[in-house]
Every structure is written in C-alpha cells, then in structure tokens.
Enzyme design. Structure first.
Site, PDB file in Angstrom:
ATOM      1  CB  THR A 232       4.725   8.720  -7.668  1.00 20.54           C
ATOM      2  OG1 THR A 232       3.424   8.450  -8.202  1.00 20.54           O
ATOM      3  CG2 THR A 232       5.123   7.602  -6.722  1.00 20.54           C
TER       4      THR A 232
ATOM      5  NE  ARG B 209       0.310  14.972  -2.655  1.00 26.05           N
ATOM      6  CZ  ARG B 209      -0.673  14.195  -3.077  1.00 26.05           C
ATOM      7  NH1 ARG B 209      -1.634  14.698  -3.824  1.00 26.05           N
ATOM      8  NH2 ARG B 209      -0.700  12.927  -2.770  1.00 26.05           N
TER       9      ARG B 209
ATOM     10  CD  GLU C 107       3.703  14.409   2.113  1.00 27.37           C
ATOM     11  OE1 GLU C 107       2.815  15.069   1.565  1.00 27.37           O
ATOM     12  OE2 GLU C 107       3.717  14.157   3.317  1.00 27.37           O
TER      13      GLU C 107
ATOM     14  CD1 TRP D 127      10.550   2.246   1.522  1.00 22.72           C
ATOM     15  CD2 TRP D 127       8.381   2.152   0.988  1.00 22.72           C
ATOM     16  NE1 TRP D 127      10.402   1.359   0.496  1.00 22.72           N
ATOM     17  CE2 TRP D 127       9.082   1.287   0.148  1.00 22.72           C
ATOM     18  CE3 TRP D 127       7.011   2.271   0.835  1.00 22.72           C
ATOM     19  CZ2 TRP D 127       8.465   0.525  -0.826  1.00 22.72           C
ATOM     20  CZ3 TRP D 127       6.389   1.514  -0.140  1.00 22.72           C
ATOM     21  CH2 TRP D 127       7.096   0.656  -0.954  1.00 22.72           C
TER      22      TRP D 127
ATOM     23  NE  ARG E  83      37.097  22.757 -16.638  1.00 23.64           N
ATOM     24  CZ  ARG E  83      38.205  22.038 -16.565  1.00 23.64           C
ATOM     25  NH1 ARG E  83      39.126  22.326 -15.653  1.00 23.64           N
ATOM     26  NH2 ARG E  83      38.404  21.027 -17.389  1.00 23.64           N
TER      27      ARG E  83
ATOM     28  CB  ALA F 164      -0.932  -0.004   1.215  1.00 23.24           C
TER      29      ALA F 164
HETATM   30  C1  LIG Z   1      13.008   7.785   1.409  1.00 22.83           C
HETATM   31  C2  LIG Z   1      11.567   7.563   1.605  1.00 22.83           C
HETATM   32  C3  LIG Z   1      10.926   8.084   2.715  1.00 22.83           C
HETATM   33  C4  LIG Z   1       9.556   7.862   2.912  1.00 22.83           C
HETATM   34  N1  LIG Z   1       8.986   8.319   4.069  1.00 22.83           N
HETATM   35  C5  LIG Z   1       7.718   7.915   4.358  1.00 22.83           C
HETATM   36  C6  LIG Z   1       7.138   8.192   5.636  1.00 22.83           C
HETATM   37  O1  LIG Z   1       7.760   8.849   6.493  1.00 22.83           O
HETATM   38  N2  LIG Z   1       5.914   7.714   5.909  1.00 22.83           N
HETATM   39  C7  LIG Z   1       5.202   6.999   5.000  1.00 22.83           C
HETATM   40  O2  LIG Z   1       4.083   6.583   5.308  1.00 22.83           O
HETATM   41  N3  LIG Z   1       5.700   6.725   3.762  1.00 22.83           N
HETATM   42  C8  LIG Z   1       6.939   7.155   3.429  1.00 22.83           C
HETATM   43  N4  LIG Z   1       7.489   6.854   2.198  1.00 22.83           N
HETATM   44  C9  LIG Z   1       6.706   6.078   1.243  1.00 22.83           C
HETATM   45  C10 LIG Z   1       6.305   6.846  -0.005  1.00 22.83           C
HETATM   46  O3  LIG Z   1       5.302   7.765   0.277  1.00 22.83           O
HETATM   47  C11 LIG Z   1       5.913   5.812  -1.091  1.00 22.83           C
HETATM   48  O4  LIG Z   1       7.107   5.196  -1.528  1.00 22.83           O
HETATM   49  C12 LIG Z   1       5.194   6.443  -2.229  1.00 22.83           C
HETATM   50  O5  LIG Z   1       3.901   6.827  -1.861  1.00 22.83           O
HETATM   51  C13 LIG Z   1       5.059   5.498  -3.460  1.00 22.83           C
HETATM   52  O6  LIG Z   1       4.573   4.254  -3.096  1.00 22.83           O
HETATM   53  P1  LIG Z   1       5.322   2.915  -3.586  1.00 22.83           P
HETATM   54  O7  LIG Z   1       6.746   3.092  -3.277  1.00 22.83           O
HETATM   55  O8  LIG Z   1       4.615   1.751  -3.028  1.00 22.83           O
HETATM   56  O9  LIG Z   1       5.186   2.916  -5.164  1.00 22.83           O
HETATM   57  P2  LIG Z   1       3.987   2.290  -6.016  1.00 22.83           P
HETATM   58  O10 LIG Z   1       2.705   2.821  -5.526  1.00 22.83           O
HETATM   59  O11 LIG Z   1       4.161   0.811  -6.078  1.00 22.83           O
HETATM   60  O12 LIG Z   1       4.280   2.911  -7.447  1.00 22.83           O
HETATM   61  C14 LIG Z   1       5.248   2.353  -8.344  1.00 22.83           C
HETATM   62  C15 LIG Z   1       5.165   3.124  -9.669  1.00 22.83           C
HETATM   63  O13 LIG Z   1       3.846   2.946 -10.229  1.00 22.83           O
HETATM   64  C16 LIG Z   1       3.271   4.209 -10.451  1.00 22.83           C
HETATM   65  N5  LIG Z   1       1.799   4.154 -10.207  1.00 22.83           N
HETATM   66  C17 LIG Z   1       1.162   3.578  -9.158  1.00 22.83           C
HETATM   67  N6  LIG Z   1      -0.167   3.753  -9.274  1.00 22.83           N
HETATM   68  C18 LIG Z   1      -0.373   4.449 -10.418  1.00 22.83           C
HETATM   69  C19 LIG Z   1      -1.526   4.954 -11.090  1.00 22.83           C
HETATM   70  N7  LIG Z   1      -2.747   4.783 -10.592  1.00 22.83           N
HETATM   71  N8  LIG Z   1      -1.351   5.634 -12.259  1.00 22.83           N
HETATM   72  C20 LIG Z   1      -0.107   5.831 -12.763  1.00 22.83           C
HETATM   73  N9  LIG Z   1       1.023   5.388 -12.170  1.00 22.83           N
HETATM   74  C21 LIG Z   1       0.898   4.703 -11.020  1.00 22.83           C
HETATM   75  C22 LIG Z   1       3.936   5.145  -9.450  1.00 22.83           C
HETATM   76  O14 LIG Z   1       3.840   6.503  -9.851  1.00 22.83           O
HETATM   77  C23 LIG Z   1       5.360   4.624  -9.477  1.00 22.83           C
HETATM   78  O15 LIG Z   1       6.045   5.163 -10.571  1.00 22.83           O
HETATM   79  C24 LIG Z   1       8.834   7.118   1.963  1.00 22.83           C
HETATM   80  C25 LIG Z   1       9.476   6.613   0.824  1.00 22.83           C
HETATM   81  C26 LIG Z   1      10.808   6.810   0.645  1.00 22.83           C
HETATM   82  C27 LIG Z   1      11.479   6.201  -0.557  1.00 22.83           C
END
Ligand SMILES: Cc1cc2nc3c(=O)[nH]c(=O)nc-3n(C[C@H](O)[C@H](O)[C@H](O)COP(=O)(O)OP(=O)(O)OC[C@H]3O[C@@H](n4cnc5c(N)ncnc54)[C@H](O)[C@@H]3O)c2cc1C
Length: 408
Positions: free
Chosen positions: A390, A267, A388, A162, A292, A134
């Site tokens: 993507t 955001r 926050e 994360w 440079r 999620a």
């Molecule tokens: C360094 C770091 C710090 C973080 N800190 C926190 C925190 O403090 N608290 C917290 O709760 N979370 C945190 N996160 C989590 C972060 O918010 C999530 O990684 C982010 O919301 C994306 O979720 P996911 O990684 O599961 O990617 P996914 O949701 O699996 O997405 C993978 C790819 O698919 C694309 N995608 C997914 N759905 C769609 C759609 N409907 N249409 C088009 N494209 C789509 C996405 O844009 C992305 O390119 C952190 C993440 C990182 C890396």
C-alpha cells in the site's frame, strides 16, 4: 553503460507503437464489456497470445531490455488500453517472474511454458502470497509447508487470498512458511502443478475496479507436491535457512520483516501500470475539454479547467520519470539507497487516483456515467495504492531507508 538519453531507441519505439496499436484496437474496445461481466477476458488473452504479447518470450525480451525500459513501457501501453484486461494479460508474468527469479533452469523450463499454454489453448498462472491475516504484514503468514522426507514431498496447508488468477490458474506459485521461527526469512515458494488434489478456489471477489481481472481465495488442503516443486531446490533452501538462523542467533532478536523491503525492483512495473491508466484518463479529459462548450466557448478556455489539465500532465510525466529511473537502476544493479522503487510506485499510484478523479470532474455529469471511460478508470486506479504494498507501506520503506530508523 549506455550514454544518458531521454529518447527511446528505434526498436523500443517500434515495440511501444505495436503495443499501443493492440491496446487501442483490441483492449480498449473490449474494456467496458469485460468490466461489466466481471470475468476473465479469455478471447482477448487468446488474441494477445496469437500476436505474441501473451508469451514468455515477449515478457523475457522486455525484462532483459538493457535500458530497463522494456517492462515499464509495455505496462504503460497495455494499461492505457484497460487496467482489468491488461492485468489479466500480465498477471501470469508476475507469477513467471517468481519462478525466473528463484527457480532452477529445470524448473523454469518445466513450469513457465505451462503457465502460458499456447495460442490455441491459453492458460494463466497465479502468485499467491497474501493471506486473510497477512497482507502488509507478510511475516504473519500461516500457510505451512512441511517436508515429508520419506516420500520427498512437501505437504502444504493454508488459505491464500486476493490471488490474481487464483483457482483458475494452471500453475499456482505459493509462498509458505517452512520455519516459523524466522519470520519472513523462513518462507519458501512452491509450484503447485495443474490438477494437484487439495488445491481449490475459495471465494471469488466482486471488486470496485479492475473487474476483468479474476481475484480469489486459494485453499490448500493437505496439498502434496514433489520435492522438485520447491523453487530453487532443497539444498539452497537449507543453506539459506542456516544463514538466517545464524544471523538471528547473533542478533539475538526476532528477524525483521524483510518482505517490506523486497519487491523494490518490481514496484516500478506497478508504477508504470498506474501511469498508463492516468494517461488514458488525462487524454479523454483533454479531448473533452477542447470540444465541450459551455457559455459559448470550449470549457478549456477557462483557466480553472486548463490549469487542472496542466497539473495532470505534469504529474503524469513526473511519475513516468520516477518509474523509468527506478527501472534503469534495477537493470543496472544500482542500489536503491533512497527506496527509489517504492518512490516510483507511491507517486505514480497516487497520481493515477488523483488524475482519474480530476478527469471525472472535467467531464462533469458525463464523467460520472458509464457512457464515458473515466469512471471505470477511476475505479481501476484505486488498486494501485493497495496491491504490491500500500502507499503507507511504500512511505514506511522510504522513510526507513532514508533514516535507517525502525520507524513504525
Ligand atoms: C485486486 C487485488 C489483487 C491482488 N493480487 C494479489 C496477488 O496476485 N497475490 C498476492 O499475494 N496478493 C495480492 N493482493 C493482495 C495485496 O497485495 C494486499 O491487499 C496488500 O498487500 C494489502 O494488504 P491488506 O489488504 O491485508 O491490507 P492491510 O495490511 O490490512 O492494510 C490495511 C490498511 O492499514 C495500513 N497499514 C498496514 N500496516 C501499516 C503500517 N505498518 N503503517 C501504516 N499503515 C499500515 C495499510 O496501508 C492499509 O491502508 C491483491 C489485492 C487486490 C485487492
């Protein structure tokens, strides 16, 4: 409402210059070291606490700045210093805002001071929403909170991932499912007090950038918290759930994932972080291009280089204006009819990725090494298009808001 002006007032300029001084004198010199160590920069956080930057007071003052520019200005300056260290400093604020926004006065008074600790014994806090299955799809959350009425306790089970400061936080704010039939409307937030049995750190992630900021899994294994740890209280939750059930019944459809549209007001703060990193890389590139020399003249004498810098600066300024607009709208209660908050985050984060890559190019071989900071800034900038929401999710929110269509 204040008269329209593009100028910061004297007080804001003073705060900005003070923050810039801290970023330049304390954060920037420590940036490379903590990036390599991949550890939380406790001494820098402590330094920030001593001068009053790491505190609820400071955060609240910026948060309640009537112009809306307090938070974006602070974020831009601190992240100009270094993104990883700055996230270690402001990460607690993100969890604190969760409590400020949803908590009762008593919860705010009890928990926020414990999130920060004091200058001699600093603490951090974590906000835990994301899970392995999620991320963007918040409605798929599985962490479950069940009410044990006999003991007036909530029992929480699940795995968060994360989480910034996850596992090292004194206080964790955890989002969990209280009614699985309601999608993201069936979520609630809980405080996990310091030392609660069953709450532990899982894997700590080794990352591409913002390596001074700690990111880890948080395991919740039969975690029991008192009823008073439900943010906003049980009565308010019951009312909210009853309304959501009623709406779901009337609509006859699964409640839509509202989480995609939330955070609209927060955001711009992430957009401001991205502006800070982009500006930092641009400044290094400008300085380098003027000093440079190749072919007997500074490389900026070539339009091919100078025009890149012109584009970089134009995009950074445009990003800042979008961030400021959205921040001003949020504080003045203007409706985000075109998802202006998401717009600002989308444009600023994509700008940071692009500008930091251009900075590497302008520095040539030096840009590709760790002797110069733009390589680190480019690695750091990649996070802004991910957390926050993507960039794709921002576009989805904007497109849905503009069209009113359920675009997928
Ligand atoms: C360094 C770091 C710090 C973080 N800190 C926190 C925190 O403090 N608290 C917290 O709760 N979370 C945190 N996160 C989590 C972060 O918010 C999530 O990684 C982010 O919301 C994306 O979720 P996911 O990684 O599961 O990617 P996914 O949701 O699996 O997405 C993978 C790819 O698919 C694309 N995608 C997914 N759905 C769609 C759609 N409907 N249409 C088009 N494209 C789509 C996405 O844009 C992305 O390119 C952190 C993440 C990182 C890396």
């Amino acid at each position: 409402m204040a008269e329209f002006t593009m100028e910061l007032n004297d007080e804001q300029k003073e705060v900005r210059d003070w923050l810039h001084g801290f970023a330049a004198d304390v954060i920037r010199p420590a940036a490379a070291e903590w990036d390599e160590r991949e550890e939380t920069p406790w001494p820098v956080i402590q330094e920030a606490a001593k001068v009053g930057i790491y505190s609820l007071d400071f955060y609240a003052q910026q948060y309640f700045d009537a112009s809306g520019l307090g938070i974006p200005m602070a974020m831009e300056e601190l992240f100009w210093g270094d993104a990883g260290i700055a996230l270690s400093i402001v990460g607690t604020g993100l969890a604190a805002v969760g409590v400020l926004a949803n908590g009762t006065d008593e919860q705010i008074g009890t928990w926020i001071p414990q999130m920060y600790g004091d200058a001699n014994d600093v603490k951090v806090a974590a906000f835990c929403s994301s899970e392995p299955d999620a991320g963007s799809d918040v409605a798929s959350m599985r962490t479950r909170a069940v009410y044990d009425e006999a003991k007036d306790e909530w029992v929480i089970n699940g795995t968060k991932t994360w989480a910034t400061n996850g596992g090292i936080a004194n206080v964790h704010v955890v989002v969990a499912v209280v009614d699985p039939d309601l999608g993201s409307k069936g979520h609630a937030s809980f405080i996990i007090p310091p030392g609660t049995p069953g709450c532990s750190q899982g894997q700590k992630f080794k990352k591409h950038g913002i390596r001074a900021s700690h990111t880890a899994e948080v395991i919740l294994d039969n975690v029991r918290v008192p009823g008073s740890c439900l943010l906003g209280g049980k009565e308010k939750l019951d009312e909210r759930l009853a309304r959501a059930r009623e709406k779901a019944k009337k609509g006859g459809e699964r409640v839509r994932n509202a989480a995609m549209a939330t955070f609209e007001a927060s955001r711009p703060a992430v957009g401001a972080m991205a502006v800070g990193t982009a500006r930092a890389a641009y400044e290094v590139a400008l300085e380098y291009a003027t000093t440079r020399e190749q072919f007997g003249r500074p490389i900026i004498d070539n339009q091919g280089v100078a025009f890149q810098l012109a584009d970089m600066r134009t995009q950074i300024d445009a990003a800042r204006l979008l961030v400021w607009r959205a921040s001003w709208m949020a504080v003045n209660g203007k409706p985000f009819t075109a998802a202006e908050g998401s717009m600002s985050k989308l444009f600023a984060s994509e700008t940071a990725k692009k500008v930091t890559a251009q900075a590497i190019q302008i520095l040539g071989g030096n840009g590709y090494t760790r002797e110069y900071p733009v390589e680190r800034m480019h690695r750091d900038a990649a996070i802004y298009t991910i957390f926050e929401g993507t960039s794709e999710i921002q576009r989805l929110v904007i497109a849905r808001t503009l069209s009113g269509m359920p675009i997928r």
